[in-house]
Design a protein around this motif. Sequence first.
Motif, PDB file in Angstrom:
ATOM      1  N   THR A  48       0.850  -1.191   0.000  1.00  0.00           N
ATOM      2  CA  THR A  48       0.000   0.000   0.000  1.00  0.00           C
ATOM      3  C   THR A  48       0.886   1.242   0.000  1.00  0.00           C
ATOM      4  O   THR A  48       2.011   1.215   0.505  1.00  0.00           O
ATOM      5  CB  THR A  48      -0.916   0.011   1.239  1.00  0.00           C
ATOM      6  OG1 THR A  48      -1.721   1.191   1.232  1.00  0.00           O
ATOM      7  CG2 THR A  48      -0.109  -0.027   2.522  1.00  0.00           C
ATOM      8  N   ILE A  49       0.375   2.315  -0.608  1.00  0.00           N
ATOM      9  CA  ILE A  49       1.023   3.619  -0.432  1.00  0.00           C
ATOM     10  C   ILE A  49       0.222   4.393   0.599  1.00  0.00           C
ATOM     11  O   ILE A  49      -0.993   4.212   0.734  1.00  0.00           O
ATOM     12  CB  ILE A  49       1.133   4.414  -1.751  1.00  0.00           C
ATOM     13  CG1 ILE A  49      -0.251   4.735  -2.328  1.00  0.00           C
ATOM     14  CG2 ILE A  49       1.992   3.672  -2.762  1.00  0.00           C
ATOM     15  CD1 ILE A  49      -0.222   5.804  -3.415  1.00  0.00           C
ATOM     16  N   ARG A  50       0.915   5.286   1.317  1.00  0.00           N
ATOM     17  CA  ARG A  50       0.276   6.046   2.386  1.00  0.00           C
ATOM     18  C   ARG A  50       0.624   7.518   2.225  1.00  0.00           C
ATOM     19  O   ARG A  50       1.778   7.866   1.969  1.00  0.00           O
ATOM     20  CB  ARG A  50       0.750   5.555   3.756  1.00  0.00           C
ATOM     21  CG  ARG A  50       0.579   4.048   3.970  1.00  0.00           C
ATOM     22  CD  ARG A  50       1.150   3.604   5.295  1.00  0.00           C
ATOM     23  NE  ARG A  50       2.560   3.974   5.417  1.00  0.00           N
ATOM     24  CZ  ARG A  50       3.344   3.581   6.423  1.00  0.00           C
ATOM     25  NH1 ARG A  50       2.860   2.806   7.374  1.00  0.00           N
ATOM     26  NH2 ARG A  50       4.604   3.952   6.470  1.00  0.00           N
ATOM     27  N   PHE A  51      -0.378   8.362   2.381  1.00  0.00           N
ATOM     28  CA  PHE A  51      -0.134   9.804   2.329  1.00  0.00           C
ATOM     29  C   PHE A  51      -1.170  10.515   3.183  1.00  0.00           C
ATOM     30  O   PHE A  51      -2.195   9.942   3.565  1.00  0.00           O
ATOM     31  CB  PHE A  51      -0.157  10.323   0.888  1.00  0.00           C
ATOM     32  CG  PHE A  51      -1.394   9.987   0.097  1.00  0.00           C
ATOM     33  CD1 PHE A  51      -2.475  10.861   0.056  1.00  0.00           C
ATOM     34  CD2 PHE A  51      -1.483   8.798  -0.614  1.00  0.00           C
ATOM     35  CE1 PHE A  51      -3.620  10.560  -0.674  1.00  0.00           C
ATOM     36  CE2 PHE A  51      -2.614   8.483  -1.344  1.00  0.00           C
ATOM     37  CZ  PHE A  51      -3.686   9.361  -1.375  1.00  0.00           C
ATOM     38  N   ILE A  52      -0.879  11.775   3.495  1.00  0.00           N
ATOM     39  CA  ILE A  52      -1.782  12.590   4.308  1.00  0.00           C
ATOM     40  C   ILE A  52      -2.729  13.339   3.385  1.00  0.00           C
ATOM     41  O   ILE A  52      -2.303  13.972   2.420  1.00  0.00           O
ATOM     42  CB  ILE A  52      -1.002  13.598   5.171  1.00  0.00           C
ATOM     43  CG1 ILE A  52       0.043  12.894   6.028  1.00  0.00           C
ATOM     44  CG2 ILE A  52      -1.968  14.418   6.036  1.00  0.00           C
ATOM     45  CD1 ILE A  52      -0.521  11.931   7.022  1.00  0.00           C
ATOM     46  N   ARG A  53      -4.006  13.266   3.684  1.00  0.00           N
ATOM     47  CA  ARG A  53      -5.027  13.968   2.900  1.00  0.00           C
ATOM     48  C   ARG A  53      -6.039  14.540   3.865  1.00  0.00           C
ATOM     49  O   ARG A  53      -6.715  13.817   4.588  1.00  0.00           O
ATOM     50  CB  ARG A  53      -5.696  12.977   1.930  1.00  0.00           C
ATOM     51  CG  ARG A  53      -6.673  13.622   0.957  1.00  0.00           C
ATOM     52  CD  ARG A  53      -5.932  14.199  -0.224  1.00  0.00           C
ATOM     53  NE  ARG A  53      -6.856  14.608  -1.275  1.00  0.00           N
ATOM     54  CZ  ARG A  53      -7.038  15.873  -1.645  1.00  0.00           C
ATOM     55  NH1 ARG A  53      -6.346  16.840  -1.057  1.00  0.00           N
ATOM     56  NH2 ARG A  53      -7.890  16.174  -2.609  1.00  0.00           N
ATOM     57  N   ARG A  54      -6.090  15.873   3.920  1.00  0.00           N
ATOM     58  CA  ARG A  54      -7.040  16.562   4.795  1.00  0.00           C
ATOM     59  C   ARG A  54      -6.915  16.105   6.243  1.00  0.00           C
ATOM     60  O   ARG A  54      -7.892  15.852   6.929  1.00  0.00           O
ATOM     61  CB  ARG A  54      -8.463  16.376   4.269  1.00  0.00           C
ATOM     62  CG  ARG A  54      -8.649  17.020   2.897  1.00  0.00           C
ATOM     63  CD  ARG A  54      -9.897  16.598   2.179  1.00  0.00           C
ATOM     64  NE  ARG A  54      -9.915  17.188   0.840  1.00  0.00           N
ATOM     65  CZ  ARG A  54     -10.648  16.736  -0.170  1.00  0.00           C
ATOM     66  NH1 ARG A  54     -11.402  15.662  -0.013  1.00  0.00           N
ATOM     67  NH2 ARG A  54     -10.613  17.336  -1.346  1.00  0.00           N
ATOM     68  N   GLY A  55      -5.664  15.992   6.680  1.00  0.00           N
ATOM     69  CA  GLY A  55      -5.374  15.688   8.066  1.00  0.00           C
ATOM     70  C   GLY A  55      -5.414  14.228   8.439  1.00  0.00           C
ATOM     71  O   GLY A  55      -5.128  13.882   9.593  1.00  0.00           O
ATOM     72  N   LYS A  56      -5.735  13.360   7.484  1.00  0.00           N
ATOM     73  CA  LYS A  56      -5.843  11.935   7.788  1.00  0.00           C
ATOM     74  C   LYS A  56      -4.922  11.129   6.885  1.00  0.00           C
ATOM     75  O   LYS A  56      -4.602  11.532   5.770  1.00  0.00           O
ATOM     76  CB  LYS A  56      -7.290  11.465   7.613  1.00  0.00           C
ATOM     77  CG  LYS A  56      -8.289  12.148   8.549  1.00  0.00           C
ATOM     78  CD  LYS A  56      -9.703  11.629   8.308  1.00  0.00           C
ATOM     79  CE  LYS A  56     -10.700  12.317   9.242  1.00  0.00           C
ATOM     80  NZ  LYS A  56     -12.092  11.838   9.001  1.00  0.00           N
ATOM     81  N   VAL A  57      -4.529   9.971   7.400  1.00  0.00           N
ATOM     82  CA  VAL A  57      -3.720   9.059   6.599  1.00  0.00           C
ATOM     83  C   VAL A  57      -4.617   8.295   5.633  1.00  0.00           C
ATOM     84  O   VAL A  57      -5.614   7.688   6.041  1.00  0.00           O
ATOM     85  CB  VAL A  57      -2.952   8.068   7.486  1.00  0.00           C
ATOM     86  CG1 VAL A  57      -2.192   7.060   6.625  1.00  0.00           C
ATOM     87  CG2 VAL A  57      -1.988   8.810   8.405  1.00  0.00           C
ATOM     88  N   VAL A  58      -4.262   8.360   4.345  1.00  0.00           N
ATOM     89  CA  VAL A  58      -4.975   7.609   3.313  1.00  0.00           C
ATOM     90  C   VAL A  58      -4.071   6.473   2.849  1.00  0.00           C
ATOM     91  O   VAL A  58      -2.882   6.688   2.594  1.00  0.00           O
ATOM     92  CB  VAL A  58      -5.348   8.520   2.129  1.00  0.00           C
ATOM     93  CG1 VAL A  58      -5.981   7.705   1.000  1.00  0.00           C
ATOM     94  CG2 VAL A  58      -6.295   9.627   2.580  1.00  0.00           C
ATOM     95  N   GLU A  59      -4.629   5.287   2.744  1.00  0.00           N
ATOM     96  CA  GLU A  59      -3.893   4.138   2.215  1.00  0.00           C
ATOM     97  C   GLU A  59      -4.574   3.671   0.937  1.00  0.00           C
ATOM     98  O   GLU A  59      -5.789   3.486   0.908  1.00  0.00           O
ATOM     99  CB  GLU A  59      -3.839   3.005   3.238  1.00  0.00           C
ATOM    100  CG  GLU A  59      -3.083   3.383   4.501  1.00  0.00           C
ATOM    101  CD  GLU A  59      -2.698   2.167   5.315  1.00  0.00           C
ATOM    102  OE1 GLU A  59      -2.338   1.140   4.704  1.00  0.00           O
ATOM    103  OE2 GLU A  59      -2.756   2.250   6.554  1.00  0.00           O
ATOM    104  N   VAL A  60      -3.774   3.512  -0.112  1.00  0.00           N
ATOM    105  CA  VAL A  60      -4.307   3.102  -1.412  1.00  0.00           C
ATOM    106  C   VAL A  60      -3.534   1.881  -1.880  1.00  0.00           C
ATOM    107  O   VAL A  60      -2.302   1.844  -1.817  1.00  0.00           O
ATOM    108  CB  VAL A  60      -4.202   4.228  -2.458  1.00  0.00           C
ATOM    109  CG1 VAL A  60      -4.820   3.779  -3.777  1.00  0.00           C
ATOM    110  CG2 VAL A  60      -4.881   5.496  -1.963  1.00  0.00           C
ATOM    111  N   THR A  61      -4.245   0.887  -2.363  1.00  0.00           N
ATOM    112  CA  THR A  61      -3.618  -0.303  -2.892  1.00  0.00           C
ATOM    113  C   THR A  61      -4.376  -0.748  -4.136  1.00  0.00           C
ATOM    114  O   THR A  61      -5.418  -0.185  -4.486  1.00  0.00           O
ATOM    115  CB  THR A  61      -3.584  -1.428  -1.838  1.00  0.00           C
ATOM    116  OG1 THR A  61      -2.777  -2.492  -2.338  1.00  0.00           O
ATOM    117  CG2 THR A  61      -4.971  -1.927  -1.517  1.00  0.00           C
ATOM    118  N   ALA A  62      -3.832  -1.720  -4.832  1.00  0.00           N
ATOM    119  CA  ALA A  62      -4.502  -2.338  -5.986  1.00  0.00           C
ATOM    120  C   ALA A  62      -4.850  -1.331  -7.078  1.00  0.00           C
ATOM    121  O   ALA A  62      -5.922  -1.358  -7.650  1.00  0.00           O
ATOM    122  CB  ALA A  62      -5.769  -3.063  -5.539  1.00  0.00           C
TER     123      ALA A  62
END
Length: 491
Positions: free
Chosen positions: A5-19
């Motif tokens: 998964t990749i992880r980044f901050i978006r609007r103060g929260k951690v977003v995890e995106v995979t697939a």
Amino acid sequence: MTRNTIRFIRRGKVVEVTAFPPSRTLLDYLRLDEKSRGTKEGCNEGDCGACTVVLGRLRGGRVFYEPVNACIQLLGQIDGTELISVEDLAAGGSLHPVQQALVDHHGSQCGFCTPGIAMSLFALYHHGEAATRQDIVDQLAGNLCRCTGYRPIIDAAQQVCDGKASDRWSKESDAVRTRLAALQDDTDIVIGDADSFFAAPASGDSVAAMAARHPDATILAGATDVALWITKQMRILPKIIHLGRVAALHRLENHPDRLSLGAAVTYAEAEAALSAIDPDIAELLRRLGSKQVRVSGTIGGNIANGSPIGDMPPILIALGASLTLRYDAAWRMLPLEDFFVAYGKQDRQPGELVWRIDVPKLQANEAFRCYKISKRFDQDISAVMGAFKIAVENNCIANARIAFGGMAATPKRALATERALVGLKLTEPDSWSGAIAALGTDYQPIGDMRASADYRRAVAHGLLQKALSEIAGELTERTRVLGQRERQVVA
């Protein structure tokens, strides 16, 4: 260890995106997946700036906010960053100071380009220093606007980009820094399977081993070139290995006699050190792409892809730069000029990585000049790029290194011309004509949409004459259009 998964901050929260598909662009993620459509698709090649977003990156304990073109930034590249788009600026019913300034100064008409302009100015707003007019112009060089005109946009920027950022990002800087620090790790990223993946190894050994195991993979650094294979050539890139998380490839070492640049060092990261070699390099870098391009584009990527019209290779060849390449655990070095074999072909086997560029600094008796000739002053591809290093002893040319881009199928040295220059006196310009004519032996340029062959030949002759004249002591305001930094040097 790996994570999928990749992880980044978006609007103060951690977003995890995979697939996600390996070649998924950040722009498509925003507009199609997230449905954040304030970020516009314009040229889809990193030229117009309508898709500009800002990434917050942690460096040396400080958060840097930098503009990037979402259309030529792949989604996998933003791991470990904070992603900010135009939808995020306003809060609580109030516009962000940058947005309000654009309103107050009538800085928007059709509005298509405005989100990207707002995001570029948001990055400048957080630069930490009061922006001069030239800073603003340079910041906006990658944002095209055909409706409003730039004067009201510049007026808005002059009002608000005063080095005193006061918004929720500045007020929550400690929290942002903590969130970003928590995302940094030394775990390899592999999203997909053996046949189709986006990989971002975290160490030099990991990336070298993976590239050797998958010699058919596309090596990705800044994506300012590779992404166009996706958006313009519609190529399918099933395997992508990203170099951006390898610390060794981001290393910049400033030695007394040379610069050592890791292949993933961006133009923005190297700008100050390269500019210190000579003011002409500083001016060239100011015109190389845009802020968005220089933030993402890497010197190693420019070299590895071997463009015959890349701006930096002729400069590096003239300076005598060398390359270090790595294939798994095997290393080798070669002069940069020997790396370019033919059009679209470099001396690099599949799975071998450009690892480091070593750039000699100028000696006391060496003078340097470089010139970029293009149809547009800012953010344009060169028709001809010329670089000249001349060693002078007792007013005579003791040695010369000359390289051109746009004059051959590769960036290429002018060996015959160099030999003809040795021994000539800079105080006797009438003696230069034979050496200048020798350029016809070194280059047989072609004509294309940027320039005819005859034009390129004439320009090359003129640039060598110009370089010799300036080195002989005739540098004046009449000989060139000077940038702000160069004016300061001349003054």
